[in-house]
Design a protein around this motif. Structure first.
Motif, PDB file in Angstrom:
ATOM      1  N   GLN A 118     -11.596 -33.702 -35.305  1.00 26.46           N
ATOM      2  CA  GLN A 118     -11.798 -32.358 -35.911  1.00 26.46           C
ATOM      3  C   GLN A 118     -11.984 -32.258 -37.272  1.00 26.46           C
ATOM      4  O   GLN A 118     -12.365 -31.221 -37.990  1.00 26.46           O
ATOM      5  CB  GLN A 118     -10.311 -31.504 -35.517  1.00 26.46           C
ATOM      6  N   SER A 120     -13.748 -32.287 -40.608  1.00 27.91           N
ATOM      7  CA  SER A 120     -15.299 -32.068 -41.195  1.00 27.91           C
ATOM      8  C   SER A 120     -15.474 -31.914 -42.468  1.00 27.91           C
ATOM      9  O   SER A 120     -14.308 -31.978 -43.249  1.00 27.91           O
ATOM     10  CB  SER A 120     -15.453 -30.616 -40.402  1.00 27.91           C
ATOM     11  N   SER A 121     -16.632 -31.567 -43.175  1.00 25.68           N
ATOM     12  CA  SER A 121     -16.708 -31.686 -44.424  1.00 25.68           C
ATOM     13  C   SER A 121     -17.338 -30.386 -44.893  1.00 25.68           C
ATOM     14  O   SER A 121     -18.004 -29.569 -43.790  1.00 25.68           O
ATOM     15  CB  SER A 121     -17.406 -32.876 -44.994  1.00 25.68           C
ATOM     16  N   GLU A 122     -17.618 -29.926 -46.050  1.00 20.29           N
ATOM     17  CA  GLU A 122     -18.233 -28.933 -46.484  1.00 20.29           C
ATOM     18  C   GLU A 122     -19.664 -28.917 -46.927  1.00 20.29           C
ATOM     19  O   GLU A 122     -20.213 -29.991 -47.067  1.00 20.29           O
ATOM     20  CB  GLU A 122     -17.522 -28.333 -47.742  1.00 20.29           C
ATOM     21  N   TYR A 133     -24.504 -31.096 -49.045  1.00 21.71           N
ATOM     22  CA  TYR A 133     -23.420 -31.262 -48.167  1.00 21.71           C
ATOM     23  C   TYR A 133     -22.631 -32.555 -48.515  1.00 21.71           C
ATOM     24  O   TYR A 133     -23.007 -33.452 -49.331  1.00 21.71           O
ATOM     25  CB  TYR A 133     -23.905 -31.557 -46.618  1.00 21.71           C
TER      26      TYR A 133
END
Ligand code: NAD
Length: 480
Positions: A118, A120-122, A133
């Protein structure tokens, strides 16, 4: 006698120098196994194995990482009794408590297995111009060092997020409680963790631990242990610009306001004082009680303590087991002497306990309660980390906060009140990383975990751990 070997590249190996250290059973005070006495050569071997495994592990899909870590969790659960018995004998904690902690170690693996899927990155958009990103990449080979009080639980709390994020790990459990970490290697092989991804090296902190921290290619160190060790580790790792997470000592306050639910406060305070012989970094060793209920709290608290049986850790009715080592036993007893010199009055315990037969040389201390000490004396300022608490009366909320915040530590605090506004006010003013209101040791693995001041730097748990074990890289793409 059983020999606890290193686990390197998926194999159990003796230390390169072939040296061994004694491992004691605190319940009997006798040596019951031997531990590999490793040094830099073993760290070098572990590093080579980890380095060789790194690229493949990093490129393993998060779903496959999930499957393997989840399988480790399942296998720990299946072997709960074997692990719990080993933990109880190695550490001195009651067997029933060890069973809970082994379950929690499995939960750590399960939790971070799902986190792998699960995470995730920004991304950050510059409208009309570009998009950024954040790539979150594994750091590489990382080091994890853990203490003796919750051996497998704290070991897995570090290793699981490090592995979930694609790092290869060299891990060192405490030389005082190496047994369950050693059993973990077998389970990792059975779960299909590729060779070299997790390497477990045993031995003395100043020798093999130091070699790990000093290794130029091990890029991050996650450490839990004493504050003075943390200082030393920081002094070596910081000039090498290693990423560092330091979870250190504590001297936690437990604040009881007059408007609390007294019965619940008393019952939970007995737990937060003496669970695991008081050898939990989150135990509340300074109980601050508002004056108007001081006598009633004291009476009820002392009544509850009478029910705590000090005994064989393997017996079901034992509530307080053995102190982990002779050195620690002597340290706790020396603080009881100090408290007396400082004018403290012993209301319960205050002495060691000698059990019978095989257990007569074990290290046991009666749950100890001390009053009549000033909040700023050494007994109330220094970490003791044993079955010893002080009771100190206070008048006002302000006075409680002054006392609570007076130590150099800031790990955790409990506050007992039914006044919602007061609870929020005090929580905001307490200098600590964790505040429990009307409870203790309720742990949600998603929350940030760690301390302020001399209790450490950085946070573990949930996303904090996933972020610690990854390196963020910003990629900026200009639109045409
Ligand atoms: P410790 O600092 O003596 O040892 C911890 C680990 O560090 C062990 O594995 C040890 O071998 C290793 N070590 C020792 N010297 C080292 C060195 N020079 N270089 C590298 N590694 C070294 O601590 P301990 O006595 O095992 O554990 C008790 C302490 O841990 C208490 O202070 C307690 O408050 C703290 N603790 C903190 C937390 C937390 O989350 N903040 C949790 C549990 C325990």
């Amino acid at each position: 006698m059983q020999r606890i070997q290193n686990f390197i590249d998926g194999q159990y190996l003796d230390a390169q120098e072939l040296g061994w250290l004694d491992n004691y059973n605190p319940a009997t005070g006798k040596v019951y196994s031997m531990i590999a006495d490793s040094n830099e050569a073993d760290i070098e071997l572990a590093y080579a194995a980890a380095k060789a495994a790194q690229k493949d592990w990093e490129n393993t899909s998060s779903e496959n990482r999930f499957k393997i870590l989840n399988r480790i969790a399942e296998l720990i659960d299946i072997n709960n009794t074997e692990f719990a018995k080993a933990e109880s004998i190695d550490q001195g904690k009651p067997f029933w408590l060890a069973k809970n902690e082994i379950t929690r170690a499995a939960q750590n693996f399960r939790f971070f297995a799902t986190s792998a899927m699960q995470f995730s990155s920004e991304s950050h958009q510059m409208e009309g111009f570009a998009i950024n990103y954040t790539l979150r990449q594994a750091i590489g080979v990382v080091g994890c060092i853990s203490p003796w009080n919750l051996p497998l639980y704290l070991f897995s709390w570090k290793i699981a997020p490090a592995l979930a994020t694609g790092n290869c790990v060299i891990a060192k459990p405490s030389e005082i409680t190496p047994m369950t970490a050693s059993l973990l290697g077998k389970i990792c092989n059975e779960a299909g963790l590729p060779k070299g991804v997790l390497n477990i090296v045993h031995g003395l902190g100043p020798k093999v631990g130091n070699a790990m921290v000093s290794h130029p290619k091990i890029k991050a160190i996650s450490f839990t242990g004493g504050t003075s060790t943390g200082k030393h580790i920081a002094s070596i790792a910081a000039p090498m610009f290693k990423k560092l997470s330091l979870e250190l000592g504590g001297k936690n306050p437990n604040i009881i306001f007059a408007d609390c639910d007294l019965e619940k406060a008393v019952k939970t305070s007995v737990q937060s004082s003496f669970l695991n012989q008081g050898e939990i970094c989150l135990c509340g060793s300074r109980i601050l009680v508002q004056k108007s209920i001081f006598e009633s709290f004291k009476t009820a608290f002392l009544e509850e303590i009478k029910k705590l049986k000090v005994g064989n850790p393997l017996n079901d009715d034992t509530k307080v087991g053995a102190i982990v080592s002779k050195m620690h036993f002597d340290k706790v007893l020396s603080y009881i002497e100090l408290a007396k010199q400082e004018g403290g009055k012993i209301l319960a315990g205050g002495h060691s306990v000698q059990l019978e037969d095989d257990l007569k040389d074990g290290w046991y201390i009666a749950p100890t309660v001390i009053v009549n000490l000033s909040y700023d004396c050494r007994t109330n300022q220094e970490e003791i980390f044993g079955p010893l608490v002080t009771l100190t009366p206070f008048d006002t909320e302000e006075e409680a906060l002054t006392m609570a915040n007076s130590t150099e530590y800031g790990l955790a605090c409990s506050v007992w009140t039914n006044d919602l506004n007061k609870a929020h006010r005090v929580a905001a003013s307490i200098e600590s990383g964790i505040v429990w209101i009307n409870c203790w040791l309720l742990r949600d693995l998603r929350t940030p975990f760690g301390g302020v001041k001399y209790s450490g730097v950085g946070r573990e748990g949930g996303l904090e751990a996933m972020r610690f074990f990854t390196e963020p890289k910003n990629v900026c793409i200009k639109y045409n």
